[in-house]
Design a protein around this motif. Sequence first.
Motif, short mmCIF file in Angstrom:
data_model
loop_
_atom_site.label_atom_id
_atom_site.label_comp_id
_atom_site.label_asym_id
_atom_site.label_seq_id
_atom_site.Cartn_x
_atom_site.Cartn_y
_atom_site.Cartn_z
N GLU B 128 0.84 -1.20 0.00
CA GLU B 128 0.00 0.00 0.00
C GLU B 128 0.88 1.24 0.00
OE1 GLU B 128 -2.38 0.20 3.44
OE2 GLU B 128 -0.70 0.23 4.83
N ALA B 131 3.05 1.97 3.02
CA ALA B 131 3.88 0.86 3.50
C ALA B 131 5.36 1.20 3.37
CB ALA B 131 3.57 -0.40 2.71
N ALA B 151 0.82 -2.37 4.85
CA ALA B 151 0.23 -3.61 4.36
C ALA B 151 0.92 -4.06 3.09
CB ALA B 151 -1.25 -3.40 4.08
N PHE B 153 0.62 -7.24 0.13
CA PHE B 153 -0.03 -8.44 -0.40
C PHE B 153 1.01 -9.22 -1.19
CE2 PHE B 153 -2.48 -11.05 -3.21
CZ PHE B 153 -3.52 -11.47 -2.41
N THR B 168 9.15 -8.89 9.29
CA THR B 168 8.51 -7.73 9.91
C THR B 168 9.21 -7.45 11.23
OG1 THR B 168 6.93 -9.03 11.17
CG2 THR B 168 6.33 -8.51 8.89
N GLY B 181 -1.88 -12.31 3.59
CA GLY B 181 -1.67 -10.88 3.75
C GLY B 181 -0.97 -10.61 5.08
N ARG B 183 0.06 -7.38 7.76
CA ARG B 183 0.03 -5.96 8.14
C ARG B 183 0.94 -5.82 9.36
NH1 ARG B 183 -2.61 -1.24 7.53
NH2 ARG B 183 -4.06 -2.11 5.98
N SER B 185 3.29 -3.19 11.99
CA SER B 185 3.72 -1.90 12.52
C SER B 185 4.75 -2.20 13.61
CB SER B 185 2.53 -1.12 13.10
OG SER B 185 2.04 -1.79 14.24
N ARG B 190 -0.15 -8.52 11.96
CA ARG B 190 -1.37 -9.26 11.62
C ARG B 190 -1.11 -10.04 10.34
NH1 ARG B 190 -6.87 -5.82 12.53
NH2 ARG B 190 -6.59 -5.37 14.75
N GLU B 236 -9.08 -5.97 7.45
CA GLU B 236 -8.20 -5.18 8.30
C GLU B 236 -6.73 -5.40 7.94
OE1 GLU B 236 -10.98 -5.17 12.32
OE2 GLU B 236 -9.03 -6.19 12.31
N VAL B 237 -6.45 -6.60 7.53
CA VAL B 237 -5.05 -6.91 7.22
C VAL B 237 -4.68 -6.38 5.85
CG1 VAL B 237 -3.38 -8.77 6.86
CG2 VAL B 237 -5.04 -8.94 8.72
N VAL B 238 -5.47 -6.74 4.87
CA VAL B 238 -5.14 -6.37 3.50
C VAL B 238 -6.26 -5.50 2.93
CG1 VAL B 238 -4.50 -7.21 1.22
CG2 VAL B 238 -3.97 -8.57 3.24
#
Lengths: 211, 287
Positions: B128, B131, B151, B153, B168, B181, B183, B185, B190, B236-238
């Motif tokens: 995204e 990201a 996020a 994908f 991550t 997917g 996500r 931070s 996630r 919420e994730v992707v």
Amino acid sequence: MAPEDFFITALASGDRWRMSQAARPQVLYLPVKAMNDATRLDELICKEMPRVERLLLRMLGPRTDLEDLVQNVFLEACRALPGFRGDSSLSTFIGAITVHVARRAMRGSWWQRHKTHLTEEGPAHGPDPECAVISARHMQHIRRALERLTPKKRIAFCLWCLEGMEMNEIAALTGSTVSATRGRVLHAQRELRAIAAKDPVLREALGEEQT
Amino acid sequence: MKLDEPMRERLRRLASTEHGELDEAARTRIALAARRALPARHARTVQVGLVLAAAFILAVLLWPATLEQQRTAQPSRPAGPVAGPQAPVVASAQHAACGPVVTASWRANGMTGGSELDLGARALFRAEAKAVVRTLSLESCSTKVVLEQGALFVHARELGGGALSVETPLGLVEVKGTRFGVRASAHELRVSVDEGKVRVTPRAGESVLLVAGQALRLGTKQLAKVSKLSARLRAEVVPAEIEIEDEKVWHEGTVRPSQLPFEPGSNLTEEGRPMRKPRVVNEGVAP
């Protein structure tokens, strides 16, 4: 002449050879090389063995395990030579090891001390057998008296009196000061006289008059 | 008290009569014993030297492996994080053991506003706009992407036996032939799995294997929580806009939309955005 050759020559000649401070680190490994050479080792043993035997004989008297003690001296010398700093001559170094081995032999158990003595009288040497027998009897009493002294006094007295060494030489071998060595000899002399007061044969051996 | 020199002379004469010197045979035995002691010393020195040399060679041999392991555990960041499509990272694969050599770079995607890394037949990454993502490795046997934030994908198409993973801040997400997917931070991770299996390995804790239809939520101070994947969780994730618009993938996939664990009545996301319309699988009925 390479430093190594010079050092080995010094070993062979037995000259009192002191290295300068600058030369020491370079020469530290040389005794190891010298001792790794079997020929050099043979030369060293042939040169030093009579002296080692004589020192042990003077300090301990005739013993059946003299061969073992002499062998221990040279084995200890092989082990200790890598740490030889050259502060003294090689003869003094081996002499100090001999004193150490003798002191260890004096500390043996009662059984070891009595087992190793020669119980039989040896053959008489010299042209006068009667004198030789008397001398042997005197030495037997002297040895018995010396055994009653402490090892430090006994070693100092034997080296001074029986071997005829000077105080500074004895001090170098025993690792003590000249004054301390002189004190030990004096104390040993006094104790021997005290023992001789009750032993007529010892008194005769020491040349003391009956008081 | 003085030293008694006459006594000394007398005793010295007496001591000279004392005999007990060794004979020549004994002296020879002693010389032989001392000579025998020399090879033992030499052998011991050689043994110690051999052990030290072996230890040194072993250390030299193991050093690169240890270095590689440390590099894998704590990857260096020579390129720095990439924020969106502004600074694409160019990477190229040099080895072709697990597939063809790939040269690819992150490119801006005008439709989604984010960036995209297309590895051709191997995989496709779509991030995204906000990201923060960068490429760690694009080798033929190892495809590694670091997702700092935002996020991403991922579509692993044909890895050819190689590995694909997304690293991550809180854990490593590995592809096991799947669609998933991620996500991430600094405080939360996630993961949602649409297809296949994904192994999530937190920085601290045991790894979790997610299968299709599962989601995982991992925080800095909580254990990994695996739950059933719902449409809300998935959204919420992707975000929907970065999903791959490839109907063919869906049609050829093993998971059908009708099998996804959609929650009835949850047609809206938390943001109030209508969820994507479930696609209908062509069951092979003749048109």
